[in-house]
Design a protein around this motif. Sequence first.
Motif, short mmCIF file in Angstrom:
data_model
loop_
_atom_site.label_atom_id
_atom_site.label_comp_id
_atom_site.label_asym_id
_atom_site.label_seq_id
_atom_site.Cartn_x
_atom_site.Cartn_y
_atom_site.Cartn_z
N GLY A 49 10.65 104.17 -11.12
CA GLY A 49 10.90 104.14 -12.56
C GLY A 49 10.00 105.11 -13.31
N TYR A 50 8.74 105.16 -12.90
CA TYR A 50 7.77 106.10 -13.49
C TYR A 50 8.22 107.54 -13.28
N LYS A 51 8.56 107.88 -12.05
CA LYS A 51 8.95 109.26 -11.74
C LYS A 51 10.24 109.67 -12.46
N ASP A 52 11.21 108.78 -12.47
CA ASP A 52 12.51 109.13 -13.07
C ASP A 52 12.41 109.30 -14.58
N ALA A 53 11.57 108.49 -15.22
CA ALA A 53 11.40 108.64 -16.67
C ALA A 53 10.78 110.00 -17.00
N LEU A 54 9.78 110.41 -16.23
CA LEU A 54 9.18 111.73 -16.44
C LEU A 54 10.20 112.84 -16.20
N LYS A 55 10.98 112.68 -15.13
CA LYS A 55 11.98 113.69 -14.78
C LYS A 55 13.02 113.84 -15.87
N LYS A 56 13.47 112.72 -16.42
CA LYS A 56 14.48 112.77 -17.47
C LYS A 56 14.00 113.58 -18.67
N HIS A 57 12.71 113.47 -18.98
CA HIS A 57 12.16 114.15 -20.15
C HIS A 57 11.52 115.49 -19.78
N HIS A 58 11.82 115.97 -18.57
CA HIS A 58 11.37 117.29 -18.11
C HIS A 58 9.85 117.41 -18.13
N LEU A 59 9.18 116.33 -17.73
CA LEU A 59 7.72 116.34 -17.65
C LEU A 59 7.30 116.44 -16.20
N PHE A 60 6.18 117.10 -15.97
CA PHE A 60 5.70 117.37 -14.62
C PHE A 60 5.28 116.07 -13.92
N SER A 61 5.76 115.89 -12.72
CA SER A 61 5.40 114.73 -11.92
C SER A 61 4.80 115.19 -10.61
N ASN A 62 3.67 114.62 -10.25
CA ASN A 62 2.96 115.03 -9.05
C ASN A 62 2.44 113.78 -8.35
N GLU A 63 2.55 113.74 -7.02
CA GLU A 63 2.06 112.58 -6.28
C GLU A 63 0.58 112.34 -6.53
N GLU A 64 -0.16 113.40 -6.88
CA GLU A 64 -1.58 113.26 -7.20
C GLU A 64 -1.81 112.44 -8.46
N HIS A 65 -0.76 112.31 -9.27
CA HIS A 65 -0.89 111.58 -10.53
C HIS A 65 -0.65 110.08 -10.36
N ILE A 66 -0.41 109.66 -9.12
CA ILE A 66 -0.22 108.23 -8.81
C ILE A 66 -1.30 107.82 -7.83
N VAL A 67 -2.09 106.82 -8.20
CA VAL A 67 -3.10 106.28 -7.29
C VAL A 67 -2.71 104.85 -6.97
N VAL A 68 -2.65 104.56 -5.67
CA VAL A 68 -2.13 103.25 -5.24
C VAL A 68 -3.27 102.35 -4.78
N GLY A 69 -3.08 101.05 -5.01
CA GLY A 69 -4.03 100.05 -4.55
C GLY A 69 -3.40 99.18 -3.48
N ASN A 70 -4.05 98.06 -3.22
CA ASN A 70 -3.56 97.16 -2.18
C ASN A 70 -2.68 96.05 -2.73
N ASN A 71 -3.09 95.46 -3.85
CA ASN A 71 -2.39 94.25 -4.30
C ASN A 71 -2.37 94.06 -5.82
N PHE A 72 -2.35 95.15 -6.58
CA PHE A 72 -2.20 95.07 -8.04
C PHE A 72 -3.37 94.32 -8.70
N SER A 73 -4.55 94.38 -8.12
CA SER A 73 -5.66 93.54 -8.56
C SER A 73 -6.56 94.22 -9.59
N PHE A 74 -7.40 93.41 -10.22
CA PHE A 74 -8.42 93.89 -11.16
C PHE A 74 -9.32 94.92 -10.48
N GLU A 75 -9.75 94.63 -9.26
CA GLU A 75 -10.64 95.56 -8.56
C GLU A 75 -9.94 96.88 -8.23
N ASP A 76 -8.63 96.82 -7.92
CA ASP A 76 -7.88 98.06 -7.72
C ASP A 76 -7.93 98.93 -8.97
N GLY A 77 -7.75 98.30 -10.13
CA GLY A 77 -7.79 99.04 -11.38
C GLY A 77 -9.15 99.64 -11.66
#
Length: 337
Positions: free
Chosen positions: A198-226
């Motif tokens: 959803g994040y990637k497609d919204a950027l694509k629709k509005h012709h905004l640059f999307s890069n895998e480096e702009h997404i940082v992933v955690g383990n379980n959506f936790s406070f410590e991940d943030g």
Amino acid sequence: MVTIRDVALKAKTSIATVSRVINNKPGFSEETKQKVQQAMKELDYETNEIARSLITNKTNTIGVIVPNIASMLTHDLLNGIENLSQSRKYSIIVCYTYSNHERTMEYLKTLKEKRVDGIIFTSENLTDKNIEYIKKINIPIVLLSTFSEKYKLPFVKVDDYQASYAAVEYLIGKGHKNIGMLSGDPNDKIAGEPRIKGYKDALKKHHLFSNEEHIVVGNNFSFEDGRTNLVTLLEKFPEMTAIFSASDEMAAGAIATAHEKKINIPEELSIIGYDNILVSQMVYPPLTTIEQPLYDMGYTAAEMLFQQIDEKELINKEVYLPFKIIERESVKVMDSL
């Protein structure tokens, strides 16, 4: 110990009539009902649920399997389940799996042994082994805040893809062009993969640059991940002006780290979360977020489960409840607008 026979003698009626009153079956007058209930009260009689279950083939108990009992999201889902269950005179057994598949299987076996009337399974993937066992024991089940791609099982959830798309479009509408993302596990088919898409497609629709480096992933959506992953995201994407966080707990962690680093929210960095759990109102500034109607989701899942229990028929129903954006104070309107 007071028995049903004692109640019948006290009320001066038959054991069969007392049984009908206790089980709310037809065949008695209002006067008789009051006599029986008064006798039960005076004798301090408590119904034996085990004995009753042998007669009715019901235990008036459901099992709820959750990955994390301490999660605020789980708390709100359980509130919805609990309120409807209580009105139906049902008890709940809550099983906490730690997202461990072996523990999940152990709990499924335990719930079978406890002869629960149904199961609500929340927030994580079911394995093929889990599904085969559920089919074998033939217990009604509803999936909550999750679904199965492979097997047709009833579920209640929000459309994670559309909700994430809407969150990013909201940031774009406020004038943000450099938007990063804090995500959970991208291999998670329930909340990881669709929210990233959803994040990637919204950027694509509005012709905004999307890069895998702009997404940082955690383990379980936790406070410590943030807390941890905000630092990584800032290093990878220093020109970033806004973040879509795939959970409110991660957003709260990111805000805590931002305060430590003297980054002003939202003047220097805007953040939108996902869930609208209580923490979104407790952080400073209060968090703009995507609201999942968690209480309603739990309540609806319980309704669907009781429908199966009452009608003794498995249903295949897919329910998507609506999400909405809750505007608070964590997103800035860019000056370029």
